[in-house]
Design a protein around this motif. Sequence first.
Motif, PDB file in Angstrom:
ATOM      1  N   VAL A  73       1.122  -1.550   0.187  1.00  0.00           N
ATOM      2  CA  VAL A  73      -0.090   0.024  -0.090  1.00  0.00           C
ATOM      3  C   VAL A  73       1.091   1.429   0.009  1.00  0.00           C
ATOM      4  CG1 VAL A  73      -1.406   1.165   1.430  1.00  0.00           C
ATOM      5  CG2 VAL A  73      -1.930  -1.299   0.682  1.00  0.00           C
ATOM      6  N   CYS A  74       2.225   1.388   1.241  1.00  0.00           N
ATOM      7  CA  CYS A  74       3.397   2.359   1.044  1.00  0.00           C
ATOM      8  C   CYS A  74       3.516   2.694  -0.449  1.00  0.00           C
ATOM      9  CB  CYS A  74       4.059   1.690   2.077  1.00  0.00           C
ATOM     10  SG  CYS A  74       3.987   2.088   3.551  1.00  0.00           S
ATOM     11  N   VAL A  75       4.174   1.623  -1.510  1.00  0.00           N
ATOM     12  CA  VAL A  75       4.135   1.911  -3.030  1.00  0.00           C
ATOM     13  C   VAL A  75       3.301   1.932  -3.673  1.00  0.00           C
ATOM     14  CG1 VAL A  75       5.477   0.408  -4.358  1.00  0.00           C
ATOM     15  CG2 VAL A  75       6.203   0.344  -2.114  1.00  0.00           C
ATOM     16  N   MET A  76       2.452   1.030  -3.542  1.00  0.00           N
ATOM     17  CA  MET A  76       1.149   1.800  -4.165  1.00  0.00           C
ATOM     18  C   MET A  76       0.662   3.458  -3.816  1.00  0.00           C
ATOM     19  SD  MET A  76      -1.191  -1.792  -4.106  1.00  0.00           S
ATOM     20  CE  MET A  76      -2.423  -0.527  -6.213  1.00  0.00           C
ATOM     21  N   GLU A  81       2.709   9.730  -6.919  1.00  0.00           N
ATOM     22  CA  GLU A  81       3.867  10.746  -7.603  1.00  0.00           C
ATOM     23  C   GLU A  81       4.639  10.517  -8.444  1.00  0.00           C
ATOM     24  OE1 GLU A  81       2.120  13.222  -7.219  1.00  0.00           O
ATOM     25  OE2 GLU A  81       0.337  13.230  -5.142  1.00  0.00           O
ATOM     26  N   THR A  82       5.357   9.372  -7.882  1.00  0.00           N
ATOM     27  CA  THR A  82       6.987   9.062  -8.466  1.00  0.00           C
ATOM     28  C   THR A  82       6.114   8.914 -10.353  1.00  0.00           C
ATOM     29  OG1 THR A  82       6.638   6.510  -7.881  1.00  0.00           O
ATOM     30  CG2 THR A  82       7.868   8.405  -6.256  1.00  0.00           C
ATOM     31  N   GLY A  83       5.734   8.664 -10.498  1.00  0.00           N
ATOM     32  CA  GLY A  83       5.396   8.234 -11.571  1.00  0.00           C
ATOM     33  C   GLY A  83       4.281   9.463 -12.568  1.00  0.00           C
ATOM     34  N   ASN A  84       5.628   9.600 -14.046  1.00  0.00           N
ATOM     35  CA  ASN A  84       5.829  10.478 -15.056  1.00  0.00           C
ATOM     36  C   ASN A  84       5.769  11.942 -13.968  1.00  0.00           C
ATOM     37  OD1 ASN A  84       4.839   8.641 -16.913  1.00  0.00           O
ATOM     38  ND2 ASN A  84       2.788   8.496 -16.032  1.00  0.00           N
ATOM     39  N   ASN A  85       6.754  11.921 -12.840  1.00  0.00           N
ATOM     40  CA  ASN A  85       7.195  12.949 -12.757  1.00  0.00           C
ATOM     41  C   ASN A  85       6.226  14.072 -11.893  1.00  0.00           C
ATOM     42  OD1 ASN A  85      10.054  13.189 -12.946  1.00  0.00           O
ATOM     43  ND2 ASN A  85       9.870  13.855 -15.057  1.00  0.00           N
ATOM     44  N   ILE A 166      10.156   4.878   5.058  1.00  0.00           N
ATOM     45  CA  ILE A 166      11.614   4.613   4.736  1.00  0.00           C
ATOM     46  C   ILE A 166      11.215   4.501   2.973  1.00  0.00           C
ATOM     47  CG2 ILE A 166      12.100   1.911   3.469  1.00  0.00           C
ATOM     48  CD1 ILE A 166      12.448   0.669   6.363  1.00  0.00           C
ATOM     49  N   THR A 167       9.970   4.561   2.844  1.00  0.00           N
ATOM     50  CA  THR A 167       9.191   4.741   1.249  1.00  0.00           C
ATOM     51  C   THR A 167       9.641   5.633   0.538  1.00  0.00           C
ATOM     52  OG1 THR A 167       7.737   2.827   1.764  1.00  0.00           O
ATOM     53  CG2 THR A 167       6.930   4.605  -0.585  1.00  0.00           C
ATOM     54  N   VAL A 168       9.461   6.852   1.556  1.00  0.00           N
ATOM     55  CA  VAL A 168      10.016   8.510   1.483  1.00  0.00           C
ATOM     56  C   VAL A 168      11.517   8.324   0.259  1.00  0.00           C
ATOM     57  CG1 VAL A 168       9.773  10.494   2.238  1.00  0.00           C
ATOM     58  CG2 VAL A 168       7.978   9.522   1.989  1.00  0.00           C
ATOM     59  N   LEU A 169      12.058   7.843   1.326  1.00  0.00           N
ATOM     60  CA  LEU A 169      13.767   8.410   1.645  1.00  0.00           C
ATOM     61  C   LEU A 169      14.659   7.589   0.452  1.00  0.00           C
ATOM     62  CD1 LEU A 169      15.061   7.996   5.017  1.00  0.00           C
ATOM     63  CD2 LEU A 169      14.794   9.212   4.066  1.00  0.00           C
ATOM     64  N   PHE A 170      13.859   6.141   0.142  1.00  0.00           N
ATOM     65  CA  PHE A 170      14.051   5.347  -1.191  1.00  0.00           C
ATOM     66  C   PHE A 170      12.918   5.668  -1.687  1.00  0.00           C
ATOM     67  CE2 PHE A 170      16.011   3.840   2.334  1.00  0.00           C
ATOM     68  CZ  PHE A 170      17.542   3.512   2.344  1.00  0.00           C
ATOM     69  N   GLU A 171      13.334   6.768  -3.555  1.00  0.00           N
ATOM     70  CA  GLU A 171      12.418   6.518  -4.351  1.00  0.00           C
ATOM     71  C   GLU A 171      12.553   5.167  -5.467  1.00  0.00           C
ATOM     72  OE1 GLU A 171      12.553   9.310  -8.616  1.00  0.00           O
ATOM     73  OE2 GLU A 171      13.547   9.967  -6.383  1.00  0.00           O
ATOM     74  N   LYS A 172      12.762   4.390  -5.461  1.00  0.00           N
ATOM     75  CA  LYS A 172      12.339   3.521  -6.243  1.00  0.00           C
ATOM     76  C   LYS A 172      12.150   2.319  -5.413  1.00  0.00           C
ATOM     77  CE  LYS A 172      16.428   3.952  -9.361  1.00  0.00           C
ATOM     78  NZ  LYS A 172      17.398   3.068 -10.905  1.00  0.00           N
ATOM     79  N   PRO A 173      11.132   2.452  -5.933  1.00  0.00           N
ATOM     80  CA  PRO A 173       9.693   1.232  -5.347  1.00  0.00           C
ATOM     81  C   PRO A 173      10.891  -0.619  -4.825  1.00  0.00           C
ATOM     82  CG  PRO A 173       8.882   1.514  -7.255  1.00  0.00           C
ATOM     83  CD  PRO A 173      10.448   2.393  -7.009  1.00  0.00           C
ATOM     84  N   ILE A 174      11.748  -0.908  -5.350  1.00  0.00           N
ATOM     85  CA  ILE A 174      12.349  -1.988  -5.076  1.00  0.00           C
ATOM     86  C   ILE A 174      13.495  -1.929  -4.182  1.00  0.00           C
ATOM     87  CG2 ILE A 174      14.056  -1.695  -7.005  1.00  0.00           C
ATOM     88  CD1 ILE A 174      14.338  -4.732  -7.196  1.00  0.00           C
ATOM     89  N   LEU A 175      13.730  -0.557  -3.988  1.00  0.00           N
ATOM     90  CA  LEU A 175      14.646  -0.574  -2.729  1.00  0.00           C
ATOM     91  C   LEU A 175      13.931  -0.251  -1.410  1.00  0.00           C
ATOM     92  CD1 LEU A 175      17.167   1.689  -3.989  1.00  0.00           C
ATOM     93  CD2 LEU A 175      17.899  -0.381  -3.723  1.00  0.00           C
TER      94      LEU A 175
END
Length: 255
Positions: A73-76, A81-85, A166-175
């Motif tokens: 849910v956090c990543v979603m 916001e991260t998609g398409n800038n 952690i989701t905010v600090l690491f922009e890439k979902p996999i991280l």
Amino acid sequence: MSFCDLLKIEFIKVKRSKIVPLIFIAPLLVVTTGVASLSHHFTPESTNAWSAMFIQSTLLYAYYLLPLSMIVVCVMIAGRETGNNGILKMLALPISRYALSIAKFCVLVFYLFMEVVVFLVVFLIAGMLATRTMGVTEALPILYLLQRCLGLFLTMLPSIAAMWAITVLFEKPILSVGLNLLLIIPGVLVANTPLWIVYPYCYSGYLVSCLLYDFTAETSGAAAFEMLPFLPCAVVMFVLCFVLAVTQFGKKEMR
């Protein structure tokens, strides 16, 4: 723009996501397996059947499945916001990035609450079917179930604050997913050490473990779960993670 308006916008953003079906998966999985595994052992004279079914259903759920679903849910939520800038477009508006982060966290808390409600409803349905099928006459302990589900929700708050940070600090979902998974996996082990008090990822699981201890020891209440020093530590962990997430949200994009 008021915070309420911002909150409405955040809910509109995730309206078409797959979050709602997601929050049904874990409750359905653990409740059906947990209740089914115990119901065959019940007799009409069985006592504490509801407590046994609840603990059996929530042990795996509190340690792993609920945190795992909240990571997704956090990543979603962040991905909107991260998609398409999208984050750059939002920050270009006269909106505080702090308020935006808080609004997103409120959406996350809402979905946590909804998943716990779904879990309770599914458990009640499965429990009533099991008790009627096996002829158990024990009354439904609705107050007990509400208190325990509320405890599950409250003890998850520091954990989702850490997940969101952690989701905010690491922009890439996999991280962010990978790091959160690494922190969830040793939850059971940490819960059996004195370090559990500063490890929010095991709070909910530790609560259920204490319920299991009370149940097997035939004591009343949650004697094994002490509010002190848990409560001050939990509040501190929540505040630290929450402040970190709010202050770091959009900071890179603002440079």
